[in-house]
Scaffold this motif. Structure first.
Motif, PDB file in Angstrom:
ATOM      1  N   LEU A   1       0.741  -1.175  -0.082  1.00  0.00           N
ATOM      2  CA  LEU A   1       0.102  -0.074   0.098  1.00  0.00           C
ATOM      3  C   LEU A   1       0.753   1.327   0.025  1.00  0.00           C
ATOM      4  O   LEU A   1       0.535   2.087  -0.684  1.00  0.00           O
ATOM      5  N   ALA A   2       2.003   1.374   0.758  1.00  0.00           N
ATOM      6  CA  ALA A   2       2.844   2.569   0.802  1.00  0.00           C
ATOM      7  C   ALA A   2       3.621   2.661  -0.846  1.00  0.00           C
ATOM      8  O   ALA A   2       3.495   3.782  -1.179  1.00  0.00           O
ATOM      9  N   ALA A   3       3.752   1.514  -1.216  1.00  0.00           N
ATOM     10  CA  ALA A   3       4.411   1.819  -2.506  1.00  0.00           C
ATOM     11  C   ALA A   3       3.448   2.249  -3.643  1.00  0.00           C
ATOM     12  O   ALA A   3       3.630   2.961  -4.422  1.00  0.00           O
ATOM     13  N   LEU A   4       2.241   1.797  -3.527  1.00  0.00           N
ATOM     14  CA  LEU A   4       1.070   1.993  -4.479  1.00  0.00           C
ATOM     15  C   LEU A   4       0.853   3.532  -4.296  1.00  0.00           C
ATOM     16  O   LEU A   4       0.578   4.250  -5.042  1.00  0.00           O
ATOM     17  N   THR A   5       0.757   3.903  -3.010  1.00  0.00           N
ATOM     18  CA  THR A   5       0.458   5.435  -2.661  1.00  0.00           C
ATOM     19  C   THR A   5       1.336   6.258  -3.284  1.00  0.00           C
ATOM     20  O   THR A   5       1.412   7.260  -3.944  1.00  0.00           O
ATOM     21  N   MET A   6       2.984   6.008  -3.094  1.00  0.00           N
ATOM     22  CA  MET A   6       3.851   6.762  -3.440  1.00  0.00           C
ATOM     23  C   MET A   6       3.771   6.919  -5.215  1.00  0.00           C
ATOM     24  O   MET A   6       4.015   7.863  -5.567  1.00  0.00           O
ATOM     25  N   MET A   7       3.636   5.732  -5.712  1.00  0.00           N
ATOM     26  CA  MET A   7       3.495   5.801  -7.108  1.00  0.00           C
ATOM     27  C   MET A   7       2.329   6.535  -7.661  1.00  0.00           C
ATOM     28  O   MET A   7       2.553   7.245  -8.668  1.00  0.00           O
ATOM     29  N   THR A   8       1.119   6.139  -7.079  1.00  0.00           N
ATOM     30  CA  THR A   8      -0.024   6.928  -7.484  1.00  0.00           C
ATOM     31  C   THR A   8       0.163   8.448  -7.269  1.00  0.00           C
ATOM     32  O   THR A   8      -0.360   9.138  -8.262  1.00  0.00           O
ATOM     33  N   VAL A   9       0.662   8.899  -6.290  1.00  0.00           N
ATOM     34  CA  VAL A   9       0.750  10.563  -6.303  1.00  0.00           C
ATOM     35  C   VAL A   9       1.839  11.116  -7.252  1.00  0.00           C
ATOM     36  O   VAL A   9       1.251  11.996  -7.856  1.00  0.00           O
ATOM     37  N   PHE A  10       2.979  10.403  -7.254  1.00  0.00           N
ATOM     38  CA  PHE A  10       3.709  11.041  -8.150  1.00  0.00           C
ATOM     39  C   PHE A  10       3.532  10.944  -9.603  1.00  0.00           C
ATOM     40  O   PHE A  10       3.710  11.940 -10.533  1.00  0.00           O
ATOM     41  N   ILE A  11       2.775   9.873 -10.014  1.00  0.00           N
ATOM     42  CA  ILE A  11       2.395   9.561 -11.387  1.00  0.00           C
ATOM     43  C   ILE A  11       1.340  10.527 -12.002  1.00  0.00           C
ATOM     44  O   ILE A  11       1.243  11.128 -12.758  1.00  0.00           O
ATOM     45  N   SER A  12       0.480  10.852 -10.736  1.00  0.00           N
ATOM     46  CA  SER A  12      -0.706  11.702 -11.029  1.00  0.00           C
ATOM     47  C   SER A  12       0.010  13.373 -11.179  1.00  0.00           C
ATOM     48  O   SER A  12      -0.625  13.973 -11.884  1.00  0.00           O
ATOM     49  N   PHE A  13       1.110  13.400 -10.424  1.00  0.00           N
ATOM     50  CA  PHE A  13       1.891  14.805 -10.647  1.00  0.00           C
ATOM     51  C   PHE A  13       2.183  14.967 -12.082  1.00  0.00           C
ATOM     52  O   PHE A  13       2.301  15.853 -12.774  1.00  0.00           O
ATOM     53  N   VAL A  14       2.684  13.734 -12.530  1.00  0.00           N
ATOM     54  CA  VAL A  14       3.230  13.973 -14.022  1.00  0.00           C
ATOM     55  C   VAL A  14       1.970  14.102 -14.998  1.00  0.00           C
ATOM     56  O   VAL A  14       2.348  14.707 -15.836  1.00  0.00           O
ATOM     57  N   VAL A  15       0.878  13.207 -14.660  1.00  0.00           N
ATOM     58  CA  VAL A  15       0.011  13.417 -15.678  1.00  0.00           C
ATOM     59  C   VAL A  15      -0.698  14.563 -15.677  1.00  0.00           C
ATOM     60  O   VAL A  15      -0.953  15.356 -16.478  1.00  0.00           O
ATOM     61  N   PHE A  16      -0.899  15.335 -14.606  1.00  0.00           N
ATOM     62  CA  PHE A  16      -1.474  16.507 -14.553  1.00  0.00           C
ATOM     63  C   PHE A  16      -0.212  17.760 -14.797  1.00  0.00           C
ATOM     64  O   PHE A  16      -0.835  18.930 -15.490  1.00  0.00           O
ATOM     65  N   SER A  17       0.804  17.828 -15.030  1.00  0.00           N
ATOM     66  CA  SER A  17       1.917  18.496 -15.502  1.00  0.00           C
ATOM     67  C   SER A  17       1.969  18.644 -16.920  1.00  0.00           C
ATOM     68  O   SER A  17       2.124  19.624 -17.332  1.00  0.00           O
ATOM     69  N   LYS A  18       1.203  17.263 -17.554  1.00  0.00           N
ATOM     70  CA  LYS A  18       1.222  17.208 -18.915  1.00  0.00           C
ATOM     71  C   LYS A  18       0.326  17.935 -19.583  1.00  0.00           C
ATOM     72  O   LYS A  18       0.034  18.514 -20.678  1.00  0.00           O
ATOM     73  N   ARG A  19      -1.066  18.033 -18.544  1.00  0.00           N
ATOM     74  CA  ARG A  19      -2.173  18.411 -19.067  1.00  0.00           C
ATOM     75  C   ARG A  19      -2.411  19.941 -18.732  1.00  0.00           C
ATOM     76  O   ARG A  19      -3.129  20.335 -19.365  1.00  0.00           O
ATOM     77  N   SER A  20      -1.667  20.389 -18.055  1.00  0.00           N
ATOM     78  CA  SER A  20      -1.626  21.711 -17.810  1.00  0.00           C
ATOM     79  C   SER A  20      -0.613  22.530 -18.573  1.00  0.00           C
ATOM     80  O   SER A  20       0.365  22.279 -18.829  1.00  0.00           O
TER      81      SER A  20
END
Length: 127
Positions: free
Chosen positions: A108-127
């Motif tokens: 769960l900790a690994a999934l949390t880290m990956m989800t948060v930072f991958i979502s940052f990457v996704v939103f940085s590409k969209r903005s």
């Protein structure tokens, strides 16, 4: 620290953590005890380092855009993390998974880290 050296540092650490993760995983698979826990967390940290390498130029200046990316990323990650927990509860209830508490928390900790930072990457590409 300039932009390129900061990114390079994150990339080096990403490969280092990825190598450690692979070594731990091979050792635990050969011992018949995969996943141990730290191997999964190290993989999550390597994904986080690679995401930070990509995000470093944008997050270096703490402007409105970077704050908005963080806000959106954390908001969406919250729902994904709840989804992970619901899936794990269902898998444990149906006896599909046989993990101990430490392994579960590490996943769960690994999934949390990956989800948060991958979502940052996704939103940085969209903005």
């Amino acid at each position: 620290m300039n932009k390129k050296s900061g990114q390079l540092l994150y990339i080096v650490f990403g490969f280092l953590f990825l190598a450690f993760s692979i070594i731990f995983s091979i050792a635990s698979i050969s011992d018949g005890m995969f996943p141990l826990g730290p191997d999964i967390v190290l993989f999550g940290v390597s994904v986080m380092a690679f995401c930070n390498a990509y995000l470093y130029p944008q997050f270096k200046e703490n402007d409105e855009r970077s704050k908005r990316i963080r806000e959106k990323g954390m908001f969406i990650s919250y729902f994904f993390i709840l989804g992970y927990m619901i899936v794990f509860m269902g898998l444990f209830q149906l006896n599909v998974l046989t993990l101990d508490g430490y392994q579960t928390v590490c996943i769960l900790a690994a999934l949390t880290m990956m989800t948060v930072f991958i979502s940052f990457v996704v939103f940085s590409k969209r903005s």
